[in-house]
Design a protein around this motif. Structure first.
Motif, PDB file in Angstrom:
ATOM      1  N   LYS B 252       0.830  -1.203   0.000  1.00 39.75           N
ATOM      2  CA  LYS B 252       0.000   0.000   0.000  1.00 39.75           C
ATOM      3  C   LYS B 252       0.875   1.268   0.000  1.00 39.75           C
ATOM      4  O   LYS B 252       0.672   2.201  -0.790  1.00 39.75           O
ATOM      5  CB  LYS B 252      -0.844  -0.051   1.284  1.00 39.75           C
ATOM      6  CG  LYS B 252      -2.174   0.633   1.230  1.00 39.75           C
ATOM      7  CD  LYS B 252      -2.973   0.231   2.480  1.00 39.75           C
ATOM      8  CE  LYS B 252      -3.540   1.463   3.159  1.00 39.75           C
ATOM      9  NZ  LYS B 252      -4.095   1.177   4.485  1.00 39.75           N
ATOM     10  N   VAL B 253       1.845   1.281   0.896  1.00 36.41           N
ATOM     11  CA  VAL B 253       2.690   2.472   1.061  1.00 36.41           C
ATOM     12  C   VAL B 253       3.576   2.689  -0.162  1.00 36.41           C
ATOM     13  O   VAL B 253       3.680   3.808  -0.679  1.00 36.41           O
ATOM     14  CB  VAL B 253       3.540   2.376   2.346  1.00 36.41           C
ATOM     15  CG1 VAL B 253       4.631   3.442   2.360  1.00 36.41           C
ATOM     16  CG2 VAL B 253       2.646   2.484   3.584  1.00 36.41           C
ATOM     17  N   ASN B 256       1.559   3.957  -3.154  1.00 33.38           N
ATOM     18  CA  ASN B 256       1.157   5.352  -2.954  1.00 33.38           C
ATOM     19  C   ASN B 256       2.359   6.283  -3.080  1.00 33.38           C
ATOM     20  O   ASN B 256       2.291   7.335  -3.724  1.00 33.38           O
ATOM     21  CB  ASN B 256       0.486   5.499  -1.585  1.00 33.38           C
ATOM     22  CG  ASN B 256      -0.076   6.895  -1.348  1.00 33.38           C
ATOM     23  OD1 ASN B 256       0.617   7.743  -0.798  1.00 33.38           O
ATOM     24  ND2 ASN B 256      -1.303   7.152  -1.782  1.00 33.38           N
ATOM     25  N   ARG B 260       1.012   7.987  -6.554  1.00 35.39           N
ATOM     26  CA  ARG B 260      -0.102   8.908  -6.313  1.00 35.39           C
ATOM     27  C   ARG B 260       0.061  10.183  -7.150  1.00 35.39           C
ATOM     28  O   ARG B 260      -0.829  10.568  -7.901  1.00 35.39           O
ATOM     29  CB  ARG B 260      -0.186   9.278  -4.836  1.00 35.39           C
ATOM     30  CG  ARG B 260      -1.282  10.314  -4.562  1.00 35.39           C
ATOM     31  CD  ARG B 260      -1.283  10.771  -3.111  1.00 35.39           C
ATOM     32  NE  ARG B 260      -1.946  12.063  -3.027  1.00 35.39           N
ATOM     33  CZ  ARG B 260      -1.327  13.225  -3.179  1.00 35.39           C
ATOM     34  NH1 ARG B 260      -0.024  13.255  -3.403  1.00 35.39           N
ATOM     35  NH2 ARG B 260      -2.011  14.352  -3.118  1.00 35.39           N
ATOM     36  N   SER B 376       3.540   6.694   3.766  1.00 39.78           N
ATOM     37  CA  SER B 376       3.946   7.075   2.419  1.00 39.78           C
ATOM     38  C   SER B 376       4.717   8.395   2.429  1.00 39.78           C
ATOM     39  O   SER B 376       4.294   9.367   3.064  1.00 39.78           O
ATOM     40  CB  SER B 376       2.711   7.222   1.531  1.00 39.78           C
ATOM     41  OG  SER B 376       3.038   7.886   0.332  1.00 39.78           O
TER      42      SER B 376
END
Lengths: 424, 424
Positions: B252-253, B256, B260, B376
């Motif tokens: 996830k981190v 992102n 992102r 993140s």
């Protein structure tokens, strides 16, 4: 002096010192508080154990100073005896006993996103200290840099070459005993002035320069440095007697501010007197200063008082560092503020006033590093502020200001903890 | 461009701007919080009222940009429409609503001597802001400087010349309405680059320079400035997957942090993977990045994974600002730390780890402005930190670090109150 290698050799030498300091600083940055404390305690013991060696080195420096024709005052600053050596050892122990600033959490908070944010003290990195004849600066400045987790490059005055050398060895012995990198304290091993020029421009290795000495040295450093400098060029401290001044406080504070010690940066160099109290408090203070042996250089109005010497324009904004004070009558507090803005040096300025609004105005509209009310400018000192030992007093506005102790030799970093937290 | 006066004229112009800024800063330093708030609120209203004028000015800038052949991305940064103009007005209101940092008592204490000592926030003085194509910086940076009691000299990009001009007028209208000195906000009225050179060396008038823009601009400013600079040259942010990483958080981190937004300074540019989790978590993260369209430039070991492109030495320590990431396998956490020390830019680095000792080691031994755990790197932002608007992110260690908001645009002074207190 025989140690005059060419400037290329000096450049190579300083580059090597810088490289080592940078490497040492990376390790020292996360050294355990106990290790730093132990290093300083061992250094103190070492200073005591090597008293004879230090005195012998100091005698060589004193001989050099005599040959150079140093003034009696300079020779006194240079001189080390058993009492002063014990003072140096005690100073090291005092810094050892201080709280360790590194790693302290300055503030912390949580965000709705789940982040926990901490602002934590961290050392600056490498500090260059350039000083003149006092060999004790080697120990004092070295200790503060070490305490704050910084590596230090010390460049002492040519007069204190040998004394400083032994003191630096004592610090290194402490570092070894604590298993910390010895290169965290390095003394520039040459008297060549080219080394100073190099030190001032080593932006890659040096984070900040602290000059300790007279206006000549500090001015040179401020002009030539390409790295930030923590310093004050001059201490042109003012005492302003407001219309609301208390007579006794005015007398006590002004006398202390001027005469306690005239050679320190916090001594008052200019007295401003509100017209409304000229014939009452003003007269009394002027009289008392003259009676105490101060040469009072006054404006036309003050010259009506017996014993007042005429002031020239050059006497305002001048750092006498002597039993001399400039003085002027002002029409109101705003005239006093305007005078201080124009002639002051942003070091320390004091208002003697019972009126809160006047004191408030003085505090708000001036921007000296230290502003005082009903207190002597001679109190501008890290010890008197309860901040422990200081490496100097800074008048700049960036980073460090006022007494610069171990805390102000640090920066900070943010430590942010999430739990798989991402940005939307 | 027609506005090319000779360098002497520019010098005189900049000198005049500096002199005015310094004078305005002395007044702004003690301006009432309500006055500063009102100035910003009126400026916001003015921005809304002048929407048509701003769009017309922006159309001139867009035409200039097209003639100059600006990239689509640059043109997009330059463009203002009703939505963006409303955003600018809202930004001004948000800064207006923030707490006023000036005059805040940071800490205070009493001494046995009778002294009461306060450390109080005070503005820095005059701030020079040098930026590129985004005209909104005129309003954002101007507002933060004003809030923190500083005068500002704005030097926008030549592309945003007309848009910035109208926005600066809105700020001036606010200052007038609040009876604050209009010179507190000045926009350099020429596109001549000589003006930048002057601004960088006006040590008498400018206390700090904040460059906002790409590496070219920031590098130039850092090289040529003779005043302090708050900036980051590059954001070479690392994500390190520790042996103790949680698989889900790692995925996830990392995704992102890289994808992102690739164009911001907090986007990850390098992934370091602990050998022990290479075949498990590492594989998954690498796969997911490639599947998301990221070009992953890996070392020899990672090249065994399908779709990984070979990395060259130049890919490490490189700011891609694009859908590209460098990646490397490391033997242990110390190798990761050593890599980041060598190739990082002291901006933001994140460890993905469940092991507290590993996170602690990462936090202690690195000295980036922002260190993260399980979060993140894209969260490196004043807003995400709850610090309000920021003028930028600084990686230096002096004075300001991390997100630079209104508070970090201030210094402090000591206010010391006695009762006729003198030094013994």
């Amino acid at each position: 002096m025989k140690d005059l290698p060419d400037s290329q050799e000096i450049a190579a030498l300083m580059d090597e010192i810088g490289r080592r300091a940078r490497a040492a600083s990376a390790e020292l940055a996360f050294a355990a508080p106990e290790a730093k404390r132990r290093a300083l305690e061992v250094a103190a013991a070492e200073v005591r154990a090597r008293e004879g060696e230090i005195i012998a080195a100091n005698e060589k420096d004193m001989a050099f100073g005599r040959d150079k024709g140093l003034s009696a005052a300079m020779m006194d600053r240079l001189m080390l005896d058993a009492g002063r050596i014990e003072g140096i050892a005690k100073g090291l122990e005092a810094v050892a006993a201080q709280d360790d600033p590194v790693g302290a959490v300055l503030t912390e908070w949580d965000m709705a996103s789940g982040l926990h944010i901490q602002r934590v003290r961290t050392p600056l990195g490498v500090i260059g200290v350039i000083y003149e004849s006092r060999p004790n600066v080697t120990a004092d400045a070295g200790a503060l840099c070490l305490k704050s987790g910084n590596a230090v490059i010390l460049r002492g005055g040519s007069e204190s070459f040998y004394s400083s050398g032994v003191l630096a060895e004592c610090l290194k012995a402490g570092l070894r005993a604590a298993e910390l990198p010895e290169d965290a304290v390095q003394l520039v091993p040459t008297r060549d002035r080219e080394a100073v020029r190099q030190l001032l421009t080593m932006t890659e290795y040096v984070d900040v320069i602290v000059p300790r000495g007279g206006k000549g040295l500090v001015g040179l450093v401020q002009r030539e440095a390409r790295v930030p400098v923590f310093a004050h060029l001059e201490g042109i401290c003012h005492v302003y007697l407001d219309a609301s001044a208390d007579a006794e406080k005015a007398l006590k504070v002004t006398l202390n501010a001027k005469t306690r010690r005239t050679g320190i940066c916090g001594s008052a160099e200019c007295l401003l007197i509100h017209r409304d109290v000229l014939d009452t408090i003003g007269q009394g203070v002027v009289r008392a200063l003259i009676d105490a042996g101060v040469e009072l250089r006054g404006d036309a109005e003050l010259q009506k008082i017996e014993g007042v010497v005429p002031a020239t324009e050059e006497d305002f904004g001048r750092e006498f560092l002597d039993m001399i004070i400039a003085a002027r009558v002002v029409d109101d507090i705003d005239a006093a503020i305007a005078h201080i803005r124009r002639y002051g040096s942003n070091h320390t300025d004091s208002i003697i006033a019972e009126d809160d609004a006047a004191a408030q105005r003085f505090f708000q509209r001036l921007d000296s590093a230290i502003l005082m009310r009903n207190a002597s400018t001679q109190l501008a000192d890290g010890g008197e502020f309860g901040m422990g030992a200081e490496i100097g007093i800074a008048t700049g506005k960036m980073h460090a200001r006022g007494p610069v102790g171990a805390e102000q030799l640090t920066s900070f970093k943010y430590l942010v903890t999430g739990d798989g937290t991402v940005r939307a």
